[in-house]
Design an enzyme around this catalytic site. Sequence first.
Site, mmCIF file in Angstrom:
data_model
loop_
_atom_site.group_PDB
_atom_site.id
_atom_site.type_symbol
_atom_site.label_atom_id
_atom_site.label_comp_id
_atom_site.label_asym_id
_atom_site.label_seq_id
_atom_site.Cartn_x
_atom_site.Cartn_y
_atom_site.Cartn_z
ATOM 1 N N ALA A 94 0.840 -1.203 0.000
ATOM 2 C CA ALA A 94 0.000 0.000 0.000
ATOM 3 C C ALA A 94 0.875 1.252 0.000
ATOM 4 O O ALA A 94 2.009 1.227 0.469
ATOM 5 C CB ALA A 94 -0.924 -0.001 1.217
ATOM 6 N N PRO A 95 0.351 2.373 -0.510
ATOM 7 C CA PRO A 95 1.139 3.602 -0.635
ATOM 8 C C PRO A 95 1.021 4.502 0.581
ATOM 9 O O PRO A 95 0.279 4.234 1.521
ATOM 10 C CB PRO A 95 0.508 4.261 -1.862
ATOM 11 C CG PRO A 95 -0.943 3.896 -1.734
ATOM 12 C CD PRO A 95 -0.976 2.501 -1.151
ATOM 13 N N TRP A 96 1.731 5.655 0.500
ATOM 14 C CA TRP A 96 1.799 6.576 1.632
ATOM 15 C C TRP A 96 0.738 7.671 1.589
ATOM 16 O O TRP A 96 0.591 8.409 2.563
ATOM 17 C CB TRP A 96 3.176 7.239 1.709
ATOM 18 C CG TRP A 96 3.731 7.779 0.432
ATOM 19 C CD1 TRP A 96 4.713 7.222 -0.331
ATOM 20 C CD2 TRP A 96 3.358 8.991 -0.252
ATOM 21 N NE1 TRP A 96 4.981 7.995 -1.445
ATOM 22 C CE2 TRP A 96 4.149 9.091 -1.418
ATOM 23 C CE3 TRP A 96 2.429 10.005 0.008
ATOM 24 C CZ2 TRP A 96 4.051 10.153 -2.316
ATOM 25 C CZ3 TRP A 96 2.312 11.059 -0.879
ATOM 26 C CH2 TRP A 96 3.112 11.127 -2.029
ATOM 27 N N LYS A 103 2.244 -4.795 3.407
ATOM 28 C CA LYS A 103 3.409 -3.922 3.570
ATOM 29 C C LYS A 103 2.988 -2.492 3.263
ATOM 30 O O LYS A 103 2.827 -2.117 2.099
ATOM 31 C CB LYS A 103 4.558 -4.321 2.641
ATOM 32 C CG LYS A 103 5.874 -3.617 3.017
ATOM 33 C CD LYS A 103 6.877 -3.600 1.907
ATOM 34 C CE LYS A 103 6.743 -2.383 1.025
ATOM 35 N NZ LYS A 103 7.019 -1.081 1.726
ATOM 36 N N PRO A 104 2.784 -1.671 4.294
ATOM 37 C CA PRO A 104 2.510 -0.254 4.055
ATOM 38 C C PRO A 104 3.783 0.451 3.574
ATOM 39 O O PRO A 104 4.878 -0.121 3.593
ATOM 40 C CB PRO A 104 2.093 0.272 5.430
ATOM 41 C CG PRO A 104 1.937 -0.939 6.297
ATOM 42 C CD PRO A 104 2.793 -1.997 5.716
ATOM 43 N N ALA A 105 3.644 1.693 3.152
ATOM 44 C CA ALA A 105 4.826 2.510 2.907
ATOM 45 C C ALA A 105 5.576 2.675 4.221
ATOM 46 O O ALA A 105 4.974 2.963 5.267
ATOM 47 C CB ALA A 105 4.428 3.871 2.352
ATOM 48 N N GLU A 106 6.875 2.486 4.177
ATOM 49 C CA GLU A 106 7.647 2.476 5.420
ATOM 50 C C GLU A 106 7.681 3.834 6.107
ATOM 51 O O GLU A 106 7.977 3.920 7.305
ATOM 52 C CB GLU A 106 9.068 1.976 5.161
ATOM 53 C CG GLU A 106 9.877 2.769 4.163
ATOM 54 C CD GLU A 106 9.742 2.249 2.733
ATOM 55 O OE1 GLU A 106 10.716 2.419 1.971
ATOM 56 O OE2 GLU A 106 8.670 1.712 2.371
ATOM 57 N N SER A 144 2.797 3.704 -7.979
ATOM 58 C CA SER A 144 3.120 4.261 -9.280
ATOM 59 C C SER A 144 3.155 3.181 -10.354
ATOM 60 O O SER A 144 3.409 1.999 -10.076
ATOM 61 C CB SER A 144 4.474 4.972 -9.222
ATOM 62 O OG SER A 144 5.525 4.023 -9.102
ATOM 63 N N GLU A 179 -3.391 -1.246 -8.853
ATOM 64 C CA GLU A 179 -4.045 0.068 -8.917
ATOM 65 C C GLU A 179 -2.922 1.080 -8.975
ATOM 66 O O GLU A 179 -2.223 1.309 -8.000
ATOM 67 C CB GLU A 179 -4.952 0.280 -7.698
ATOM 68 C CG GLU A 179 -5.988 1.389 -7.911
ATOM 69 C CD GLU A 179 -5.514 2.751 -7.451
ATOM 70 O OE1 GLU A 179 -4.916 3.464 -8.292
ATOM 71 O OE2 GLU A 179 -5.728 3.095 -6.289
ATOM 72 N N CYS A 208 -4.393 9.791 -6.624
ATOM 73 C CA CYS A 208 -4.286 9.326 -8.010
ATOM 74 C C CYS A 208 -5.530 9.642 -8.818
ATOM 75 O O CYS A 208 -5.507 9.561 -10.049
ATOM 76 C CB CYS A 208 -3.987 7.834 -8.046
ATOM 77 S SG CYS A 208 -5.069 6.832 -7.022
ATOM 78 N N GLU A 218 2.383 12.375 -14.220
ATOM 79 C CA GLU A 218 1.733 12.443 -12.909
ATOM 80 C C GLU A 218 2.604 13.259 -11.957
ATOM 81 O O GLU A 218 3.747 12.890 -11.677
ATOM 82 C CB GLU A 218 1.493 11.042 -12.352
ATOM 83 C CG GLU A 218 0.672 11.043 -11.079
ATOM 84 C CD GLU A 218 0.297 9.643 -10.614
ATOM 85 O OE1 GLU A 218 -0.764 9.502 -9.977
ATOM 86 O OE2 GLU A 218 1.070 8.697 -10.865
#
Length: 505
Positions: free
Chosen positions: A158-160, A184-187, A238, A259, A293, A392
Amino acid sequence: MGNRFQVQDRYADGAQYIGGRLRPGTSGRTQDIVNPATGETVHSYELAGTADVDAAVDAAREAFPGWAGATPGERSDALHSFASVLAGQAADFAHAESLQCGKPIKLTTEFDVPGTVDNTAFFAGAARHLQGQSAGEYSGDHTSYVRREAIGVVGSIAPWNYPLQMAAWKVLPAIAAGNTIVLKPAEITPLTSLMFAEAAKEAGIPDGVINIVNGAGRDAGERLVGHPDVAMASFTGSTPVGKRVAEIATATVKRLHLELGGKAPFVVFDDADLEAAVNGAVAGSLINSGQDCTAATRAYVQRPLYDAFVSGVADLMATVRLGDPFDPSTDLGPLISHLQRDRVAGFVDRARSYATVVTGGEAPQGELVKGAYYRPTLVAGAAQDSEIVQSEIFGPVLVVLPFDSDDEGIAIANDTPYGLAASAWSRDVFRANRATREIKAGCVWINDHIPIISEMPHGGYKASGFGKDMSVYSFEEYTQVKHVMYDNTATVRKDWHRTIFGDRP
């Protein structure tokens, strides 16, 4: 200061959540969580290594038979309890999301957190409706029906930009369908994902059903996607990274859900309500500081309304209040980091050579100088094939271009590699319907831009990826479809056997 120490105390045992407990990472590397509004480090933790990913997958694999074997009603009850726990902790979630992301507190309290609670409640109900095709005698001699079955262990990244909501979008359909998951989220934004998993445990969801590993993409992320015991990979982020995820996942023939990026067009026809379009463009381009996005990034305005639209958007952008994310009056928070702020500024600065920056285009000074802030920015006069129109940006930047005919407006709206979201603005139902048919995007809004609801799917076309989040359509990603067929004749020698041996009886 109290906020910082609260985080440090809560995750003093580590930021990996595996098999129902917190533990430190094993990579030997430390990650700082930084409040982008101040530049202050609010917590540091040890990143996950490949051994932590393996342990999390093992925990998920061990939990899978019991969770997959639970009845839909049992999973539904657990998710209803989960929604209740989340609602009771809403203020804590909103605070943590604003702290790690710099989001205005009014956005986290009115959008991120209630949206996540609603998603959880939706999937609590949807868990009871994992239905296949009705039974029937389609061959005449057999009864057929369709089963939906859980896939196994899902590995999600998943993104931040929306850490809590993206955790929910990944976790909820997966576990509602009977899968277990390693997320795994964004660290750089792990806090609310960890809180989400802890709330699930409090709600009675068994240990190992939801696991969180916080590590770098090249280590933890690639190991998770390529793990032989992970049956499905789901990624939001991305397009270039999505291509890498696809390469790794297909090497082990995994189910894959992507996505990816977007460059949403905002098409204003000459019969549109101009005031509504101006308000919609500013809100749709600036939500989450433009780090969305689906945010409106390319406004195409039919020429009779173009000048008034540019003027109206510039005037309204100038009223947007930047400030402390915890001040209820703040409209726009910082970008996620100074690195991202500088990336956005680079797009705008390069555009000065071929376009006009109508308003914004700079970082604020004064008391906000330590944060990763960037003013709302409107750019006009760029060519359709220019970088700022095609790439983007992921920041509070809107580019506006004129068009003449309806054919031209729809054609240039489709003229990017992306196809995640779009909007069209018109009072004419025929124009609006044409836009919904011909704009190639997974979501097309009419006379609005941004709203999402749990009951409807989210996902894109083209380089924006494939597969759906939210809604019952997401179960297409997270279930195996099995055809079961019963013979109804009780005959030993079937008529079709003659095609293999012997003659017709």
